[in-house]
Design an enzyme around this catalytic site. Structure first.
Site, PDB file in Angstrom:
ATOM      1  N   GLY A  31       0.804  -1.228   0.000  1.00 10.56           N
ATOM      2  CA  GLY A  31       0.000   0.000   0.000  1.00 10.56           C
ATOM      3  C   GLY A  31       0.831   1.269   0.000  1.00 10.56           C
ATOM      4  O   GLY A  31       2.012   1.262  -0.307  1.00 10.56           O
ATOM      5  N   HIS A  34       2.277   4.536  -5.016  1.00  8.28           N
ATOM      6  CA  HIS A  34       2.873   5.625  -5.792  1.00  8.28           C
ATOM      7  C   HIS A  34       2.968   5.149  -7.242  1.00  8.28           C
ATOM      8  O   HIS A  34       2.601   3.999  -7.550  1.00  8.28           O
ATOM      9  CB  HIS A  34       4.241   6.032  -5.233  1.00  8.28           C
ATOM     10  CG  HIS A  34       5.180   4.877  -5.038  1.00  8.28           C
ATOM     11  ND1 HIS A  34       5.740   4.180  -6.079  1.00  8.28           N
ATOM     12  CD2 HIS A  34       5.627   4.276  -3.909  1.00  8.28           C
ATOM     13  CE1 HIS A  34       6.509   3.222  -5.601  1.00  8.28           C
ATOM     14  NE2 HIS A  34       6.453   3.253  -4.292  1.00  8.28           N
ATOM     15  N   HIS A  37       4.191   1.590  -8.060  1.00 15.93           N
ATOM     16  CA  HIS A  37       3.216   0.494  -7.946  1.00 15.93           C
ATOM     17  C   HIS A  37       2.271   0.499  -9.146  1.00 15.93           C
ATOM     18  O   HIS A  37       1.907  -0.546  -9.679  1.00 15.93           O
ATOM     19  CB  HIS A  37       2.327   0.667  -6.704  1.00 15.93           C
ATOM     20  CG  HIS A  37       3.053   0.602  -5.395  1.00 15.93           C
ATOM     21  ND1 HIS A  37       3.194   1.685  -4.565  1.00 15.93           N
ATOM     22  CD2 HIS A  37       3.665  -0.435  -4.779  1.00 15.93           C
ATOM     23  CE1 HIS A  37       3.853   1.323  -3.482  1.00 15.93           C
ATOM     24  NE2 HIS A  37       4.159   0.052  -3.583  1.00 15.93           N
ATOM     25  N   LYS A 149      13.105  -2.397  -8.009  1.00 17.26           N
ATOM     26  CA  LYS A 149      13.659  -1.583  -6.912  1.00 17.26           C
ATOM     27  C   LYS A 149      14.133  -2.485  -5.767  1.00 17.26           C
ATOM     28  O   LYS A 149      15.170  -2.266  -5.169  1.00 17.26           O
ATOM     29  CB  LYS A 149      12.583  -0.595  -6.456  1.00 17.26           C
ATOM     30  CG  LYS A 149      12.735  -0.023  -5.085  1.00 17.26           C
ATOM     31  CD  LYS A 149      13.567   1.224  -5.116  1.00 17.26           C
ATOM     32  CE  LYS A 149      13.650   1.962  -3.796  1.00 17.26           C
ATOM     33  NZ  LYS A 149      13.505   1.202  -2.590  1.00 17.26           N
ATOM     34  N   SER A 185       9.542   5.311  -3.817  1.00 15.45           N
ATOM     35  CA  SER A 185       9.366   4.385  -2.696  1.00 15.45           C
ATOM     36  C   SER A 185       8.363   4.995  -1.723  1.00 15.45           C
ATOM     37  O   SER A 185       8.345   6.221  -1.532  1.00 15.45           O
ATOM     38  CB  SER A 185      10.707   4.184  -1.990  1.00 15.45           C
ATOM     39  OG  SER A 185      10.512   3.678  -0.693  1.00 15.45           O
ATOM     40  N   ARG A 187       8.530   4.893   1.320  1.00 14.40           N
ATOM     41  CA  ARG A 187       9.266   5.460   2.454  1.00 14.40           C
ATOM     42  C   ARG A 187       9.844   6.845   2.146  1.00 14.40           C
ATOM     43  O   ARG A 187      10.363   7.503   3.058  1.00 14.40           O
ATOM     44  CB  ARG A 187      10.372   4.515   2.892  1.00 14.40           C
ATOM     45  CG  ARG A 187       9.848   3.270   3.610  1.00 14.40           C
ATOM     46  CD  ARG A 187      10.979   2.412   4.149  1.00 14.40           C
ATOM     47  NE  ARG A 187      10.521   1.357   5.041  1.00 14.40           N
ATOM     48  CZ  ARG A 187      10.480   0.068   4.717  1.00 14.40           C
ATOM     49  NH1 ARG A 187      10.836  -0.333   3.515  1.00 14.40           N
ATOM     50  NH2 ARG A 187      10.072  -0.833   5.600  1.00 14.40           N
TER      51      ARG A 187
END
Ligand code: PAF
Length: 280
Positions: A31, A34, A37, A149, A185, A187
Site C-alpha cells: 500500500g 505511488h 506500484h 527496486k 518508494s 518510504r
C-alpha cells in the site's frame, strides 16, 4: 473495482476466473501507492485479463526495530488510485487471516538471502517469501509483477516460485524514478529536503558505476571505489553495503563478464534506503 477482504472470497474469485478461462495478473503491495506500484498494474494489464492488487503491510517482514507500526498507510487514497489505474479487484486481508492462530509454516529461500540485505535484516526475506507464498496459494494467479527496486526480493521470489513448482510467471519491472533520480518508494515520505539531497547520492553512485561500465570498465574493485567516492560526498549518509553481483545468483563478482547488478543500502538519519541498477 471490487474490494475483497476475506480469504474465502478471493479463493472463490480464483475458481470463477479459472472457469471462465481468464488469466489473473497479480500485483502484491504494502500500500501507500505511488507511480511505481501503478506502473506494475500497467504491466499486469498487458499480460492478463483481470488484475488483482493486494494491499497488506506484512508484519513478519519487519524486524523488531523497524517501522511496522509507523509504515505509511492510507487505505482511502490507495483505493482511489488503484481504481483509477484500472485494478479490477483490490484484496485487503487482515493480519489474522494471513496468519491464522497457531500458524507455524515458513517459506525460506536459502542461498539468495545470505548476502546483501539478508544479514542486515534477519528474518526479512523469510517474512516476504512466507507471505507471498500465502498470497499466491489463495489467489493462484498466472502472472505476478514485482518492482526491480527490491532487486534481491525479486530474485528470491523467482527462486521460490521455481523451487515450489508454482505455475506462476514472475515479471520484474524497472524502477521508476523522480526527475532528480530518486527511486520511487513509499518510504520517501519520511524524507525532508536535506535528507533527500543526501539520499540522491545513492542513485548518483549507481549511475556513475553504470556509465563507467558502459565506457568499458570491467574491474569490480575499481567500480566499487568509484561508487564509494561518490557516496563519501554525502556527510550524513551511512553506507551499509555497496556491492556488484551476478544479476541472477547474486554472487559477488571480480570482473563483469555477464549481466551484473550494482546494489546499495544506506541510512540517512536512521532511515534506510536501497537502490540498484543493471550493469550489462
Ligand atoms: O515489496 C513489497 O511491497 C512487499 O515486500 C511484498 C512483496 C508485497 C510482500 O509483502
Amino acid at each position: 473495482m471490487k474490494i475483497i477482504h476475506s480469504i474465502s472470497e478471493i479463493q472463490q474469485l480464483s475458481r470463477d476466473l479459472a472457469q471462465e478461462g481468464k488469466r489473473i495478473g497479480f500485483v502484491p503491495t504494502m500500500g501507500f501507492l505511488h507511480e511505481g506500484h501503478l506502473s506494475l498494474v500497467n504491466v499486469a494489464k498487458q499480460h492478463s485479463d483481470v488484475v488483482v492488487m493486494s494491499i497488506f503491510v506484512n508484519p513478519t517482514q519487519f524486524g523488531p526495530n523497524e517501522d511496522y507500526d509507523s509504515y505509511p498507510r492510507d487505505a482511502e487514497r490507495d483505493q482511489k488510485l488503484a481504481a483509477e489505474r484500472g485494478v479490477d479487484y483490490l484484496w485487503m486481508p487482515e493480519v489474522s487471516q494471513m496468519y491464522p492462530k497457531g500458524e507455524q509454516t515458513k517459506v525460506v529461500v536459502t542461498e539468495l538471502t545470505r548476502g546483501l540485505c539478508g544479514p542486515f535484516r534477519p528474518g526479512h526475506f523469510m517474512g516476504v517469501t512466507t507471505i507471498v507464498a500465502k498470497l499466491f496459494s489463495a489467489l493462484q494467479p498466472q502472472i505476478a509483477v514485482f518492482g526491480e527496486k527490491d532487486y534481491q526480493q525479486l530474485q528470491v521470489i523467482r527462486r521460490m516460485a521455481k523451487d515450489l513448482l508454482m505455475p506462476i510467471e514472475i515479471i520484474g519491472v524497472p524502477t521508476l524514478r523522480d526527475e532528480d533520480g530518486l527511486a520511487k518508494s513509499s518510504r520517501n515520505v519520511y524524507l525532508n529536503e536535506e535528507e533527500r539531497k543526501q539520499v540522491l547520492y545513492i542513485s548518483q553512485a549507481i549511475k556513475a558505476v553504470q556509465q563507467a561500465v558502459k565506457k568499458g570498465e570491467k574491474q569490480v574493485q575499481k567500480l566499487l571505489s568509484l561508487g564509494k567516492d561518490i557516496l563519501a560526498q554525502a556527510p550524513d549518509l551511512q553506507l551499509e553495503y555497496l556491492e556488484i553481483v551476478d544479476a541472477e545468483n547474486l554472487q559477488k563478482l571480480e570482473v563483469i563478464q555477464r549481466p551484473a547488478r550494482v546494489l546499495i543500502a544506506a541510512y540517512v538519519n536512521h532511515k534506510r534506503f536501497i537502490d540498484n541498477g543493471a550493469l550489462t
